[in-house]
Design a protein around this motif. Structure first.
Motif, mmCIF file in Angstrom:
data_model
loop_
_atom_site.group_PDB
_atom_site.id
_atom_site.type_symbol
_atom_site.label_atom_id
_atom_site.label_comp_id
_atom_site.label_asym_id
_atom_site.label_seq_id
_atom_site.Cartn_x
_atom_site.Cartn_y
_atom_site.Cartn_z
ATOM 1 N N PRO A 141 -41.748 19.719 -79.765
ATOM 2 C CA PRO A 141 -41.300 21.040 -79.129
ATOM 3 C C PRO A 141 -40.594 22.144 -80.126
ATOM 4 O O PRO A 141 -40.053 21.677 -81.133
ATOM 5 C CB PRO A 141 -40.121 20.726 -78.053
ATOM 6 N N PHE A 169 -48.806 25.269 -75.766
ATOM 7 C CA PHE A 169 -47.698 24.420 -75.770
ATOM 8 C C PHE A 169 -46.520 24.913 -76.180
ATOM 9 O O PHE A 169 -45.607 25.138 -75.398
ATOM 10 C CB PHE A 169 -48.094 23.029 -76.518
ATOM 11 N N TRP A 170 -46.663 25.519 -77.282
ATOM 12 C CA TRP A 170 -45.495 26.116 -78.110
ATOM 13 C C TRP A 170 -45.066 27.388 -77.022
ATOM 14 O O TRP A 170 -43.789 27.590 -76.879
ATOM 15 C CB TRP A 170 -45.896 26.663 -79.382
ATOM 16 N N ARG A 200 -45.489 27.970 -73.909
ATOM 17 C CA ARG A 200 -44.893 27.629 -72.799
ATOM 18 C C ARG A 200 -43.580 26.955 -72.836
ATOM 19 O O ARG A 200 -42.529 26.997 -71.979
ATOM 20 C CB ARG A 200 -45.871 26.640 -71.811
ATOM 21 N N SER A 201 -43.566 26.092 -73.893
ATOM 22 C CA SER A 201 -42.155 25.583 -74.080
ATOM 23 C C SER A 201 -41.107 26.323 -74.345
ATOM 24 O O SER A 201 -39.934 26.222 -73.752
ATOM 25 C CB SER A 201 -42.060 24.705 -75.328
ATOM 26 N N GLU A 249 -40.379 28.047 -70.892
ATOM 27 C CA GLU A 249 -39.746 27.039 -70.036
ATOM 28 C C GLU A 249 -38.386 27.182 -70.450
ATOM 29 O O GLU A 249 -37.315 26.900 -69.551
ATOM 30 C CB GLU A 249 -40.484 25.873 -70.192
ATOM 31 N N ARG A 250 -37.947 27.286 -71.730
ATOM 32 C CA ARG A 250 -36.556 27.107 -72.217
ATOM 33 C C ARG A 250 -35.828 28.369 -71.741
ATOM 34 O O ARG A 250 -34.673 28.052 -71.267
ATOM 35 C CB ARG A 250 -36.480 26.796 -73.673
#
Length: 623
Positions: free
Chosen positions: A12, A264-265, A267-268, A271-272
């Protein structure tokens, strides 16, 4: 390793925090009273900003607010006069006739309030767009005008990101201020009526709404705390979004299979940010429940008091009916006062970030002196120049002494990270040395007006702008010298771009942005030629080209260096290159290692020296 092996899941993104001296939440230790004390200052700031934009609209807005307040006071007074006969005894027709003058006053007051409300909205509509544009333009200009070295200072990007939120909030600033002032005026009018009816009613109403005000300010503080925690991640996410979606990198993203990782990056990070925001929800709920319960209890007490006053005969039915209207009006005004006061407080936090960044940018704008750089310098001399980037352990340029002369082409070579590009920025005053001196014909660049320096320079950097403008503007960069295109075509011809430009749909008028309707795109080498034509069009007495032919074919590269050599007699020309063979055209070659000049001389002399230059030459031949 087989092609069907299970891929290793990517890690992540690292935790990114708005840290350092400027990463501290300015409200961390502020009391409730201190927070509320911000309202007058933000009101004043809003008025000053709006006054600079459109004075007539500001005056119209103020007049409308006063008229609305007076209409509210007249409405309540007329309501009191109308209620007495309406609720009295006698025939209905007689009671209506007695109340008719007051009813007419009520109708006029309502009509006047609605007209002035519409005029107030019109005035707000005239102020807000240019105010937002002015704030946005101030931000862009501030970033463009700071010293280039400021970009590397602690927290620059994060402070800019925080300030951008202030720009966004200016769209609501005038509306919130207008509604807040309208609520203050209507509250004052209703309070006057309630005080006359019975002083106890006003006190109870204030107590009923005060908890909501406290809760709104506390909620704004929690929201701002979340905003501060997310600044770093939001900043990086914004940059990642641009790089992932720009057509400039579309081929690299797709051909290298990066889409999945980038998503992925992205969305990560998102989400954080969401986790931090959602973590604040219980605190916000507790604040809302506590303040709503307390406010409801006081409001119930206010209505109970009014009923008691009416039932016990302490006030007449007409007065009681007027009190009901006044209570409703006061309650509405108080609620808006709290709501828009909290919104203004919230906005003030972001405006403070914006103001802080603009002040910082003003401090970091070039203030070097009033000397004028020579029109056509004969000599540029560097004397024991040292420059070190922030947070770096070693200088990028370390005690460099060098003399550059008019009519001379100087090639600067060295391995990556040797300080070549930094040296060129020092020569033309984009950076100022930490130690030592850069002088143009004896004029210290640090003491010269930077605009007089940069009017005499032409720079083709490694990363140049591919501006979404027409070909003509990409060459002139908005600085045409004539009303005809002859100088533009001369610059285009010099770099061998006439034929490609003529083949474009609209020639010099073709928009160079494939993403936009009617736009066209150039190849990497063609873009590099346009960047070189931009520098040549300026006809600068000091010309610096940093890897100017890295994307050109052999023909274009040869033409470019031939043109440079032919034009070199009346200017100082510096070429930074990794292509050792290209340095044959230079009058002198400067070799850099770890920020220092270790060799100087002609191509043939340096080949025989056995130093870094000859080593790099041998490596270039062994490909």
């Amino acid at each position: 390793m087989s092609s069907d092996a299970t891929p290793v899941p990517p890690p992540p993104p690292a935790e990114i925090t708005f840290a350092g001296h400027f990463g501290k939440n300015p409200l961390g230790g502020a009391s409730f009273r201190q927070m509320c004390a911000r309202l007058p200052s933000v009101l004043g700031q809003t008025c000053r900003m709006a006054w600079r934009i459109d004075r007539r609209s500001v005056l119209l807005l103020l007049v409308c607010q006063i008229v609305i307040g007076l209409a509210a006071a007249v409405l309540l007074g007329a309501t009191s006069r109308a209620m007495a006969p309406i609720l009295g005894e006698g025939r209905a027709a007689d009671r209506i006739e007695s109340a008719l003058p007051a009813l007419i006053v009520i109708a006029v007051a309502v009509g006047l309030a609605r007209v002035t409300t519409a005029l107030a909205s019109y005035a707000e509509g005239r102020i807000t767009p240019p105010l937002t544009t002015a704030a946005d333009a101030d931000m862009v200009e501030a970033v463009c005008r700071v010293e280039a070295s400021a970009y590397g200072e602690e927290g620059f990007a994060d402070r800019q990101e925080a300030a951008e939120m202030g720009v966004m909030r200016t769209t609501m600033m005038v509306r919130d201020a207008q509604q807040f002032m309208a609520a203050v005026i209507r509250m004052a009018a209703a309070a006057g009526v309630l005080t006359v009816l019975h002083p106890l009613m006003l006190a109870l109403l204030v107590l009923a709404v005060l908890p909501a005000g406290v809760g709104a300010v506390m909620s704004a503080r929690v929201d701002y705390e979340t905003h501060y925690a997310n600044v770093g991640d939001r900043n990086v996410r914004g940059m990642m979004r641009w790089w992932a979606t720009t057509p400039k990198l579309a081929d690299e993203v797709r051909a290298n299979g990066m889409t999945g990782y980038l998503m992925f990056w992205y969305r990560s990070l998102s989400e954080r940010i969401d986790r931090r925001t959602l973590a604040m929800a219980p605190r916000l709920l507790r604040i809302a429940l506590a303040t709503s319960a307390l406010g409801g209890a006081f409001l119930l007490a206010a209505w109970a008091t009014l009923a008691w006053l009416a039932v016990s005969g302490r006030v007449g039915l007409g007065v009681a009916a007027t009190a009901v209207v006044a209570v409703q009006s006061s309650l509405s005004a108080l609620s808006q006062l709290v709501s828009y006061g909290a919104a203004m407080f919230h906005t003030s936090l972001y405006l403070a970030d914006m103001r802080s960044f603009l002040d910082f940018a003003a401090e970091r704008a070039p203030r070097r002196g009033a000397l004028t750089a020579p029109e056509r310098p004969e000599e540029i001399r560097l004397d024991e120049v040292v420059y070190q980037y922030p947070n770096k352990e070693a200088p990028a340029v370390d005690r460099v002494s060098l003399t550059l002369r008019r009519g001379e082409v100087v090639a600067v070579v060295g391995e990556n990270g040797s300080g070549k590009s930094t040296l060129t920025r020092l020569i033309i005053g984009l950076y100022l040395p930490d130690k030592g001196k850069v002088a143009w014909d004896g004029v210290d660049v640090a003491a010269a007006d930077p605009d007089t320096v940069w009017r005499r320079t032409g720079l083709v950097p490694q990363f140049f702008g591919q501006w979404p403008l027409a070909v003509r503007e990409n060459v002139t960069l908005g600085q045409p010298r004539t009303h005809h295109d002859t100088p533009v075509w001369e610059a285009v011809d010099a770099v061998g771009m006439r034929a490609p430009v003529e083949e474009l749909p609209h020639g010099l008028d073709t928009l160079l942005a494939r993403e936009l309707w009617g736009g066209s795109e150039l190849s990497g080498g063609q873009w590099q030629r346009i960047a070189c034509s931009r520098a040549l069009y300026r006809r600068p007495p000091v010309l610096i080209l940093d890897e100017p032919t890295s994307e050109m074919d052999a023909r274009g590269e040869h033409r470019m260096f031939t043109v440079l050599k032919a034009m070199a007699h009346d200017r100082i020309t510096i070429v930074v290159t990794h292509r050792i063979e290209n340095t044959r055209m230079a009058d002198r070659i400067v070799v850099m290692e770890r920020g220092r000049v270790t060799e100087q001389g002609s191509y043939e002399d340096l080949l025989r020296s056995g130093g870094l230059f000859s080593e790099l030459h041998a490596l270039s031949q062994d490909r």
